[in-house]
Design an enzyme around this catalytic site. Sequence first.
Site, PDB file in Angstrom:
ATOM      1  N   SER A  64      36.105  35.851  31.598  1.00 57.08           N
ATOM      2  CA  SER A  64      35.237  36.316  32.718  1.00 57.08           C
ATOM      3  C   SER A  64      34.949  37.851  33.034  1.00 57.08           C
ATOM      4  O   SER A  64      35.779  38.243  32.441  1.00 57.08           O
ATOM      5  CB  SER A  64      36.015  35.446  33.926  1.00 57.08           C
ATOM      6  OG  SER A  64      35.341  36.303  35.337  1.00 57.08           O
ATOM      7  N   TYR A  69      41.838  34.414  40.787  1.00 57.19           N
ATOM      8  CA  TYR A  69      40.966  34.139  39.609  1.00 57.19           C
ATOM      9  C   TYR A  69      41.099  35.231  38.601  1.00 57.19           C
ATOM     10  O   TYR A  69      41.229  35.148  37.538  1.00 57.19           O
ATOM     11  CB  TYR A  69      39.642  34.121  40.224  1.00 57.19           C
ATOM     12  CG  TYR A  69      38.644  33.530  39.314  1.00 57.19           C
ATOM     13  CD1 TYR A  69      37.879  34.487  38.645  1.00 57.19           C
ATOM     14  CD2 TYR A  69      38.420  32.070  38.561  1.00 57.19           C
ATOM     15  CE1 TYR A  69      36.845  34.142  37.635  1.00 57.19           C
ATOM     16  CE2 TYR A  69      37.539  31.686  37.716  1.00 57.19           C
ATOM     17  CZ  TYR A  69      36.630  32.644  37.341  1.00 57.19           C
ATOM     18  OH  TYR A  69      35.886  32.446  36.296  1.00 57.19           O
TER      19      TYR A  69
END
Length: 258
Positions: free
Chosen positions: A144, A157
Amino acid sequence: MDLFRLDGKIALVTGASYGIGFAIAQGLHQAGAKIAFNDLNQELIDRGLKAYEEAGIPVKGYVCDVTNEKQVQAMVKQIEKDLGTIDILVNNAGIIKRIPMIEMDAEDFRKVIDVDLTGPFIVAKAVIPGMIKKGAGKIINICSMMSELGRETVAAYASAKGGLKMLTRNIASEYGSFNIQCNGLGPGYIETPQTAPLRTPDHPFNKFIISKTPAARWGRTDDLVGPAVFLASRASDFVNGHILYVDGGILAYIGKQP
Ligand code: NAP
Ligand code: GCO
């Protein structure tokens, strides 16, 4: 161009009933791979099976929670019976909880780490022995922007995706001598259900991301297909421990002068 063909290969894409996983599975199929996918429950599997059927893609679907090692080990054994040894693993399944860190319950933090980091560990651990026996394997971990950057409300996250970057490098280091290549695919901001809350027309984040992306648009799931096929194919046999960012240039760009 046979370098990019996946004929005769068996690919497992986790969490691939829809979204990025579905698009990557579609691309791997178009390159010749046989596809297995899992999701959390039969309802999602049925939704995925319908979508794959409508796309003309023969797949096998398995109910499996990637955080449950017993379920994962059983799923991998079943895939080996149904299709054969897994050649390509895409660790795609993931969740996000957008909560300011000091308001976040430790349980919620642990849940994100469990799915986004421990899950990829558990699934990779289950498929690597078969790859070693076969003498080759490809593992693609879906990282990510948050493998490199932080922002408000995504502490869990970002911690998971940062860890996933290092898990990728560690698998590459530990199993490279078995002709297993483990790389990361780092999408930018992509139009999927996961980012839908950020893409409502009046949401300030919408304009912000477009201004932070040199390509001046949100990514589409099909933007990820070519990079995924590359990392799954012989074309990347000497690429190992690399995180391939597919972000329209976000990580290269300081941002437009106000
Ligand atoms: P998504 O739309 O939320 O899909 C994630 C999939 O994973 C869903 O099918 C989900 O099932 C499944 N899943 C969740 N927990 C699971 C578990 N414990 N076991 C098995 N499956 C599970 O996400 P996406 O946007 O397609 O993203 C896919 C991956 O790309 C994720 O790892 C995400 O972090 C990453 N990513 C996304 C973006 C983006 O902009 N969208 C950018 C960079 C990276 P449910 O439907 O039950 O939740
Ligand atoms: C967020 C977004 C991002 C994307 C993706 C960016 O809230 O910032 O959800 O985290 O999902 O991971 O690469």
